[in-house]
Every structure is written in structure tokens, then in C-alpha cells.
Design a protein around this motif. Structure first.
Motif, PDB file in Angstrom:
ATOM      1  N   ASN A 224       0.953  -1.395  -0.136  1.00 19.83           N
ATOM      2  CA  ASN A 224      -0.133  -0.108   0.042  1.00 19.83           C
ATOM      3  C   ASN A 224       0.806   1.385   0.087  1.00 19.83           C
ATOM      4  OD1 ASN A 224      -2.122  -1.878   0.172  1.00 19.83           O
ATOM      5  ND2 ASN A 224      -2.621  -1.482   2.147  1.00 19.83           N
TER       6      ASN A 224
ATOM      7  N   PHE B 158      -1.929  -0.612  -4.985  1.00 18.74           N
ATOM      8  CA  PHE B 158      -3.166  -0.397  -5.686  1.00 18.74           C
ATOM      9  C   PHE B 158      -2.546  -0.284  -7.151  1.00 18.74           C
ATOM     10  CE2 PHE B 158      -3.701   0.892  -1.364  1.00 18.74           C
ATOM     11  CZ  PHE B 158      -4.980   0.217  -1.090  1.00 18.74           C
TER      12      PHE B 158
ATOM     13  N   ASN C 288      -8.607   1.313  -9.593  1.00 19.30           N
ATOM     14  CA  ASN C 288      -8.661   1.323  -8.283  1.00 19.30           C
ATOM     15  C   ASN C 288      -9.461   2.703  -7.962  1.00 19.30           C
ATOM     16  OD1 ASN C 288      -8.588   0.418  -5.440  1.00 19.30           O
ATOM     17  ND2 ASN C 288      -7.794   2.343  -5.026  1.00 19.30           N
TER      18      ASN C 288
ATOM     19  N   SER D  95      -6.722   7.266  -5.854  1.00 24.69           N
ATOM     20  CA  SER D  95      -7.121   7.522  -7.375  1.00 24.69           C
ATOM     21  C   SER D  95      -6.230   8.185  -8.386  1.00 24.69           C
ATOM     22  CB  SER D  95      -8.493   7.931  -7.085  1.00 24.69           C
ATOM     23  OG  SER D  95      -8.454   9.267  -6.526  1.00 24.69           O
TER      24      SER D  95
ATOM     25  N   LEU E 193      -1.077   4.778  -8.303  1.00 25.04           N
ATOM     26  CA  LEU E 193      -1.599   3.636  -8.955  1.00 25.04           C
ATOM     27  C   LEU E 193      -0.598   2.982  -9.894  1.00 25.04           C
ATOM     28  CD1 LEU E 193      -5.005   4.858  -9.425  1.00 25.04           C
ATOM     29  CD2 LEU E 193      -4.260   3.636  -7.541  1.00 25.04           C
TER      30      LEU E 193
ATOM     31  N   LEU F  91      -8.952  -7.760  -8.627  1.00 27.79           N
ATOM     32  CA  LEU F  91     -10.029  -6.908  -7.733  1.00 27.79           C
ATOM     33  C   LEU F  91      -9.996  -7.798  -6.460  1.00 27.79           C
ATOM     34  CD1 LEU F  91     -12.333  -4.833  -7.468  1.00 27.79           C
ATOM     35  CD2 LEU F  91     -13.863  -6.548  -8.510  1.00 27.79           C
TER      36      LEU F  91
ATOM     37  N   ALA G 185     -11.047  -3.251  -3.819  1.00 22.55           N
ATOM     38  CA  ALA G 185      -9.942  -2.518  -4.234  1.00 22.55           C
ATOM     39  C   ALA G 185      -9.269  -3.376  -5.836  1.00 22.55           C
ATOM     40  CB  ALA G 185      -8.834  -2.366  -3.259  1.00 22.55           C
ATOM     41  N   MET G 186      -8.724  -2.489  -6.617  1.00 18.21           N
ATOM     42  CA  MET G 186      -7.887  -2.904  -7.424  1.00 18.21           C
ATOM     43  C   MET G 186      -6.383  -3.237  -7.039  1.00 18.21           C
ATOM     44  SD  MET G 186      -9.296  -4.285 -10.190  1.00 18.21           S
ATOM     45  CE  MET G 186      -7.846  -4.352 -11.268  1.00 18.21           C
ATOM     46  N   VAL G 187      -5.851  -4.340  -7.045  1.00 20.08           N
ATOM     47  CA  VAL G 187      -4.241  -4.374  -6.384  1.00 20.08           C
ATOM     48  C   VAL G 187      -3.607  -5.380  -7.588  1.00 20.08           C
ATOM     49  CG1 VAL G 187      -5.031  -4.302  -3.948  1.00 20.08           C
ATOM     50  CG2 VAL G 187      -4.704  -6.781  -5.345  1.00 20.08           C
TER      51      VAL G 187
END
Ligand SMILES: C[S@@+](CC[C@H](N)C(=O)[O-])C[C@H]1O[C@@H](n2cnc3c(N)ncnc32)[C@H](O)[C@@H]1O
Length: 173
Positions: free
Chosen positions: A91, A116, A120, A127, A132, A155, A162-164
């Protein structure tokens, strides 16, 4: 599973691939926050260096070395000349650090990284593009220097939607 002082458990990806890290190897937890991964690896017997601009939330543990440093203000890399058996990042993304971060991993050492990625922004923060990962960016980062054990771009629904992107990779010897 030990939770940090904020009650946060280690990320499932880190727990899943922690076994790749050699027993007793030194671990760097970059942007360690409350130290959930620092504590996790310390409890597994690893000496851990935990870097953050705010180390006040880190656990007091005999195997956790806190390093207070702003990683984004243009100061020199705070761990110059030091090498680790694993680098753990979750993160957090500050692209200018990537070369120093990869260099800090000794040959045969492990990179465990999850943060992320693009997409995301549909779910909230972060964002902004600078926070990202781009599609495939972690793979590009290690190409030619690491052997990739596992990689995902997906996802997730826990602890929130969240999109990781995440990778577990070993530096080539
Ligand atoms: C979202 S938290 C992630 C913490 C931890 N890696 C985790 O997953 O539990 C991001 C961390 O990056 C740290 N951070 C943000 N900007 C920083 C900077 N310029 N220098 C050092 N640390 C920074 C914050 O203090 C915070 O602890």
C-alpha cells in the motif's frame, strides 16, 4: 497471526509468500506504517528494518529497527550500502525509489510487493495515477533481474473492494 498496534493483520499475500524468505534473513519493511509486516516477520525470527516518515506507531520489538525517514523529499536513500534478504512493500508507491529498493535486495533475496493499481479509482482512494501501478508494472520492474514466483492483478474484496497488483519474486544470483 499477530496484529499491529492498530489491530491490522498482515496482508494475505505477504503471509502466503513469507516462506520464500530465508530463515533469519534481514527484512526491510518500506513505508511500514503501524508495522503489521515488521511485527509478522520479527515474530518469525527475522531482524526487520522498518522505514517510515512516522515510526511512532511501530511495535517495540527487539528485532524491529525503526528508521525514521522521509522517502520523498529528495533526501539520499536512508539505507545506502545495506542489503536485505527480503523487501516488503504494501500500500505504498513512490516510483523514484524503485532502483534503490531493488538494489537493496541481495542476490537470492525476495521482493514481496502489493499495492493499488489502475482501476482502483472506481472504488475510492488512492485514485491519482502517481499512486496507482500501471498494468503489468511490477512485472516490468523485475524483468531480467528476478525470477517471478507469483503475480496477480485483480479485484479484491477484503479489507475493502480494491484493484491491486502483487508480486513475489526472487532476485537472480
Ligand atoms: C497506506 S500506509 C501503508 C502502511 C503499511 N505498509 C501497511 O500496509 O500496513 C502508507 C505509509 O506510507 C508512509 N509514507 C507516506 N509518505 C511517506 C514518505 N514521504 N516518507 C516515508 N513514509 C511515507 C505513511 O507514513 C504510511 O505509514
Amino acid at each position: 497471526m499477530p496484529a499491529d498496534a492498530r489491530g491490522r493483520a498482515p496482508a494475505a499475500w505477504i503471509v502466503q509468500w513469507a516462506g520464500l524468505v530465508a530463515p533469519g534473513a534481514a527484512v526491510l519493511d518500506l513505508a511500514a506504517g503501524g508495522g503489521r509486516h515488521a511485527l509478522f516477520f520479527a515474530e518469525r525470527g527475522h531482524p526487520v528494518t522498518a522505514v517510515d516518515r512516522d515510526t511512532s506507531g511501530l511495535p517495540s520489538h527487539p528485532r524491529v529497527e525503526p528508521v525514521t525517514a522521509d522517502l520523498e523529499n529528495g533526501s539520499p536513500w536512508p539505507l545506502a550500502g545495506r542489503r536485505f534478504g527480503a523487501v516488503v512493500v504494501t500500500n505504498y508507491l513512490h516510483r523514484p525509489l524503485m532502483p534503490a529498493l531493488l538494489d537493496a535486495i541481495e542476490p537470492g533475496g525476495v521482493l514481496l510487493y502489493q499495492t493499488f493499481m489502475i482501476g482502483n479509482e472506481r472504488f475510492g482512494r488512492p485514485s491519482r495515477p502517481e499512486f496507482l501501478l500501471r498494468d503489468g508494472e511490477l512485472l516490468e520492474l523485475v524483468r531480467g533481474r528476478f525470477s517471478v514466483t507469483a503475480y496477480e492483478a485483480r479485484l479484491v474484496s477484503e479489507p475493502a473492494m480494491a484493484m491491486v497488483q502483487r508480486i513475489a519474486a526472487r532476485k537472480l544470483v
